[in-house]
Scaffold this motif. Sequence first.
Motif, PDB file in Angstrom:
ATOM      1  N   GLY A   1      -0.483   0.391 -39.723  1.00  0.00           N
ATOM      2  CA  GLY A   1       0.038  -0.084 -38.079  1.00  0.00           C
ATOM      3  C   GLY A   1      -1.047  -1.252 -37.801  1.00  0.00           C
ATOM      4  N   THR A   2      -0.577  -1.429 -36.728  1.00  0.00           N
ATOM      5  CA  THR A   2      -1.455  -2.357 -35.989  1.00  0.00           C
ATOM      6  C   THR A   2      -2.391  -1.726 -35.237  1.00  0.00           C
ATOM      7  OG1 THR A   2       0.576  -4.077 -35.931  1.00  0.00           O
ATOM      8  CG2 THR A   2      -1.309  -4.503 -34.513  1.00  0.00           C
ATOM      9  N   TRP A   3      -3.686  -2.129 -35.229  1.00  0.00           N
ATOM     10  CA  TRP A   3      -4.849  -1.733 -34.477  1.00  0.00           C
ATOM     11  C   TRP A   3      -5.509  -2.598 -33.773  1.00  0.00           C
ATOM     12  CZ3 TRP A   3      -4.687   3.715 -34.770  1.00  0.00           C
ATOM     13  CH2 TRP A   3      -3.931   4.161 -35.535  1.00  0.00           C
ATOM     14  N   GLU A   4      -5.851  -2.619 -32.492  1.00  0.00           N
ATOM     15  CA  GLU A   4      -6.611  -3.416 -31.698  1.00  0.00           C
ATOM     16  C   GLU A   4      -7.806  -2.838 -31.649  1.00  0.00           C
ATOM     17  OE1 GLU A   4      -5.551  -4.777 -27.864  1.00  0.00           O
ATOM     18  OE2 GLU A   4      -3.348  -5.220 -28.541  1.00  0.00           O
ATOM     19  N   LEU A   5      -9.002  -3.761 -31.797  1.00  0.00           N
ATOM     20  CA  LEU A   5     -10.390  -3.415 -31.927  1.00  0.00           C
ATOM     21  C   LEU A   5     -10.979  -3.281 -30.453  1.00  0.00           C
ATOM     22  CD1 LEU A   5     -13.009  -3.466 -33.328  1.00  0.00           C
ATOM     23  CD2 LEU A   5     -13.524  -5.924 -32.827  1.00  0.00           C
ATOM     24  N   LEU A   6     -11.462  -2.074 -30.184  1.00  0.00           N
ATOM     25  CA  LEU A   6     -11.835  -1.598 -28.833  1.00  0.00           C
ATOM     26  C   LEU A   6     -13.245  -1.913 -28.632  1.00  0.00           C
ATOM     27  CD1 LEU A   6      -9.484   1.543 -28.409  1.00  0.00           C
ATOM     28  CD2 LEU A   6      -8.990  -0.819 -27.615  1.00  0.00           C
ATOM     29  N   TYR A   7     -13.970  -1.580 -29.667  1.00  0.00           N
ATOM     30  CA  TYR A   7     -15.487  -1.510 -29.388  1.00  0.00           C
ATOM     31  C   TYR A   7     -16.004  -2.251 -30.929  1.00  0.00           C
ATOM     32  CZ  TYR A   7     -20.209  -0.142 -29.633  1.00  0.00           C
ATOM     33  OH  TYR A   7     -21.699  -0.098 -29.513  1.00  0.00           O
ATOM     34  N   SER A   8     -17.094  -2.964 -30.805  1.00  0.00           N
ATOM     35  CA  SER A   8     -17.915  -3.351 -31.752  1.00  0.00           C
ATOM     36  C   SER A   8     -19.166  -3.347 -31.421  1.00  0.00           C
ATOM     37  CB  SER A   8     -17.390  -4.722 -32.148  1.00  0.00           C
ATOM     38  OG  SER A   8     -18.364  -5.396 -33.375  1.00  0.00           O
ATOM     39  N   ASN A   9     -20.267  -3.201 -32.138  1.00  0.00           N
ATOM     40  CA  ASN A   9     -21.597  -3.300 -32.022  1.00  0.00           C
ATOM     41  C   ASN A   9     -22.217  -4.423 -32.346  1.00  0.00           C
ATOM     42  OD1 ASN A   9     -21.880  -2.613 -34.656  1.00  0.00           O
ATOM     43  ND2 ASN A   9     -23.071  -0.915 -34.614  1.00  0.00           N
ATOM     44  N   THR A  10     -21.241  -5.542 -32.975  1.00  0.00           N
ATOM     45  CA  THR A  10     -21.808  -6.765 -33.317  1.00  0.00           C
ATOM     46  C   THR A  10     -20.644  -7.749 -32.898  1.00  0.00           C
ATOM     47  OG1 THR A  10     -22.391  -7.944 -35.420  1.00  0.00           O
ATOM     48  CG2 THR A  10     -20.711  -6.497 -35.594  1.00  0.00           C
ATOM     49  N   GLN A  11     -20.983  -8.920 -33.421  1.00  0.00           N
ATOM     50  CA  GLN A  11     -20.108 -10.075 -32.951  1.00  0.00           C
ATOM     51  C   GLN A  11     -18.412  -9.571 -33.499  1.00  0.00           C
ATOM     52  OE1 GLN A  11     -22.819 -11.060 -35.028  1.00  0.00           O
ATOM     53  NE2 GLN A  11     -23.560 -12.713 -33.934  1.00  0.00           N
ATOM     54  N   LEU A  12     -17.547  -9.950 -32.597  1.00  0.00           N
ATOM     55  CA  LEU A  12     -16.074  -9.695 -32.861  1.00  0.00           C
ATOM     56  C   LEU A  12     -15.586 -10.017 -34.253  1.00  0.00           C
ATOM     57  CD1 LEU A  12     -14.613  -9.414 -29.454  1.00  0.00           C
ATOM     58  CD2 LEU A  12     -15.642  -7.453 -30.727  1.00  0.00           C
ATOM     59  N   PHE A  13     -15.992 -11.309 -34.551  1.00  0.00           N
ATOM     60  CA  PHE A  13     -15.470 -11.898 -35.811  1.00  0.00           C
ATOM     61  C   PHE A  13     -16.033 -11.131 -37.223  1.00  0.00           C
ATOM     62  CE2 PHE A  13     -19.146 -14.332 -34.876  1.00  0.00           C
ATOM     63  CZ  PHE A  13     -20.003 -14.503 -36.041  1.00  0.00           C
ATOM     64  N   ARG A  14     -16.891 -10.547 -37.020  1.00  0.00           N
ATOM     65  CA  ARG A  14     -17.534  -9.896 -38.201  1.00  0.00           C
ATOM     66  C   ARG A  14     -16.484  -8.805 -38.478  1.00  0.00           C
ATOM     67  NH1 ARG A  14     -24.150 -10.032 -37.717  1.00  0.00           N
ATOM     68  NH2 ARG A  14     -23.786  -9.233 -39.928  1.00  0.00           N
ATOM     69  N   SER A  15     -15.537  -8.238 -37.857  1.00  0.00           N
ATOM     70  CA  SER A  15     -14.453  -7.454 -38.200  1.00  0.00           C
ATOM     71  C   SER A  15     -13.528  -7.937 -39.306  1.00  0.00           C
ATOM     72  CB  SER A  15     -13.888  -6.649 -37.101  1.00  0.00           C
ATOM     73  OG  SER A  15     -13.078  -7.474 -36.585  1.00  0.00           O
ATOM     74  N   SER A  16     -13.438  -9.246 -39.518  1.00  0.00           N
ATOM     75  CA  SER A  16     -12.768  -9.911 -40.386  1.00  0.00           C
ATOM     76  C   SER A  16     -12.877  -9.743 -41.844  1.00  0.00           C
ATOM     77  CB  SER A  16     -12.316 -11.320 -40.260  1.00  0.00           C
ATOM     78  OG  SER A  16     -13.588 -11.960 -40.904  1.00  0.00           O
ATOM     79  N   PRO A  17     -12.006  -9.598 -42.787  1.00  0.00           N
ATOM     80  CA  PRO A  17     -12.270  -9.335 -44.331  1.00  0.00           C
ATOM     81  C   PRO A  17     -13.067 -10.472 -44.774  1.00  0.00           C
ATOM     82  CG  PRO A  17      -9.960  -9.032 -43.869  1.00  0.00           C
ATOM     83  CD  PRO A  17     -10.627  -9.502 -42.496  1.00  0.00           C
ATOM     84  N   PHE A  18     -12.788 -11.770 -44.134  1.00  0.00           N
ATOM     85  CA  PHE A  18     -13.734 -12.752 -44.578  1.00  0.00           C
ATOM     86  C   PHE A  18     -15.252 -12.524 -44.321  1.00  0.00           C
ATOM     87  CE2 PHE A  18     -15.750 -16.764 -43.863  1.00  0.00           C
ATOM     88  CZ  PHE A  18     -15.378 -17.679 -45.157  1.00  0.00           C
ATOM     89  N   PHE A  19     -15.631 -12.261 -43.289  1.00  0.00           N
ATOM     90  CA  PHE A  19     -16.906 -11.840 -42.786  1.00  0.00           C
ATOM     91  C   PHE A  19     -17.347 -10.486 -43.631  1.00  0.00           C
ATOM     92  CE2 PHE A  19     -16.294 -15.267 -39.940  1.00  0.00           C
ATOM     93  CZ  PHE A  19     -17.521 -15.742 -40.117  1.00  0.00           C
ATOM     94  N   LEU A  20     -16.612  -9.609 -43.909  1.00  0.00           N
ATOM     95  CA  LEU A  20     -17.110  -8.276 -44.365  1.00  0.00           C
ATOM     96  C   LEU A  20     -17.086  -8.680 -45.850  1.00  0.00           C
ATOM     97  CD1 LEU A  20     -14.536  -5.780 -42.678  1.00  0.00           C
ATOM     98  CD2 LEU A  20     -16.849  -5.940 -42.695  1.00  0.00           C
ATOM     99  N   ALA A  21     -16.700  -9.659 -46.355  1.00  0.00           N
ATOM    100  CA  ALA A  21     -16.900 -10.031 -47.813  1.00  0.00           C
ATOM    101  C   ALA A  21     -18.064 -10.640 -48.021  1.00  0.00           C
ATOM    102  CB  ALA A  21     -15.719 -10.853 -48.304  1.00  0.00           C
ATOM    103  N   GLY A  22     -18.517 -11.506 -46.815  1.00  0.00           N
ATOM    104  CA  GLY A  22     -19.561 -12.232 -46.970  1.00  0.00           C
ATOM    105  C   GLY A  22     -20.780 -11.500 -46.629  1.00  0.00           C
ATOM    106  N   ARG A  23     -20.821 -10.231 -45.903  1.00  0.00           N
ATOM    107  CA  ARG A  23     -21.703  -9.356 -45.814  1.00  0.00           C
ATOM    108  C   ARG A  23     -21.930  -8.486 -46.954  1.00  0.00           C
ATOM    109  NH1 ARG A  23     -25.220  -6.309 -46.529  1.00  0.00           N
ATOM    110  NH2 ARG A  23     -26.263  -5.104 -44.722  1.00  0.00           N
ATOM    111  N   SER A  24     -20.774  -8.255 -47.649  1.00  0.00           N
ATOM    112  CA  SER A  24     -20.987  -7.288 -48.989  1.00  0.00           C
ATOM    113  C   SER A  24     -21.826  -7.845 -50.273  1.00  0.00           C
ATOM    114  CB  SER A  24     -19.721  -6.968 -49.425  1.00  0.00           C
ATOM    115  OG  SER A  24     -19.150  -7.926 -50.197  1.00  0.00           O
ATOM    116  N   THR A  25     -21.844  -9.266 -50.166  1.00  0.00           N
ATOM    117  CA  THR A  25     -22.680  -9.985 -51.109  1.00  0.00           C
ATOM    118  C   THR A  25     -24.291  -9.805 -50.969  1.00  0.00           C
ATOM    119  OG1 THR A  25     -22.640 -12.147 -50.014  1.00  0.00           O
ATOM    120  CG2 THR A  25     -20.830 -11.839 -51.357  1.00  0.00           C
ATOM    121  N   CYS A  26     -24.617  -9.324 -49.812  1.00  0.00           N
ATOM    122  CA  CYS A  26     -26.156  -8.964 -49.645  1.00  0.00           C
ATOM    123  C   CYS A  26     -26.531  -8.036 -50.265  1.00  0.00           C
ATOM    124  CB  CYS A  26     -26.452  -9.087 -48.172  1.00  0.00           C
ATOM    125  SG  CYS A  26     -25.776 -10.343 -47.140  1.00  0.00           S
TER     126      CYS A  26
END
Length: 162
Positions: free
Chosen positions: A7-32
């Motif tokens: 489905g389509t889900w809107e982000l309602l809450y994040s404890n960090t920058q909103l852009f970090r929920s994208s696969p691009f930034f998630l992939a970047g974080r996973s390399t750490c």
Amino acid sequence: ALKGSAGTWELLYSNTQLFRSSPFFLAGRSTCKTPEQAQQYGWFCDMHRAALAISTIGVVRQVITGEGRLVNEFEVKVGAVPFLSDFLPLAYSGGLPFTIDGAIVSTADATQTATDEWELYMDTVEIKGSNIPVLRNVLDSGNAKLKSRDLSDFLKENVESY
């Protein structure tokens, strides 16, 4: 699997920058691999957001398909185009009096690897839906995508240390 989350889900809450929920930034974080690398990545994200301080992030959506595709869309408004007087013979104070709107869209394939774990395979990043007609035509044509999966495959094949 993903079928229950489709489905389509809107982000309602994040404890960090909103852009970090994208696969691009998630992939970047996973390399750490170490806490120090994660801290460096956090610093990079803080600097990325600071550099884009003239922008406002609007609605953030995750579109999940039952076939394992994750699409992240976040709407962005850039309020001004500063520093044009450095390049053009224009004298003005501040930015131009219009906003540039659009959505940054990143896509990935998601595979469940454990009950509560997913592996994301980053695919593309693009900007869509600009309110500037000529820019919209170029960006929405499909030819202006960052094909990160193709880039990754190229690097794996050609850079030994990658």
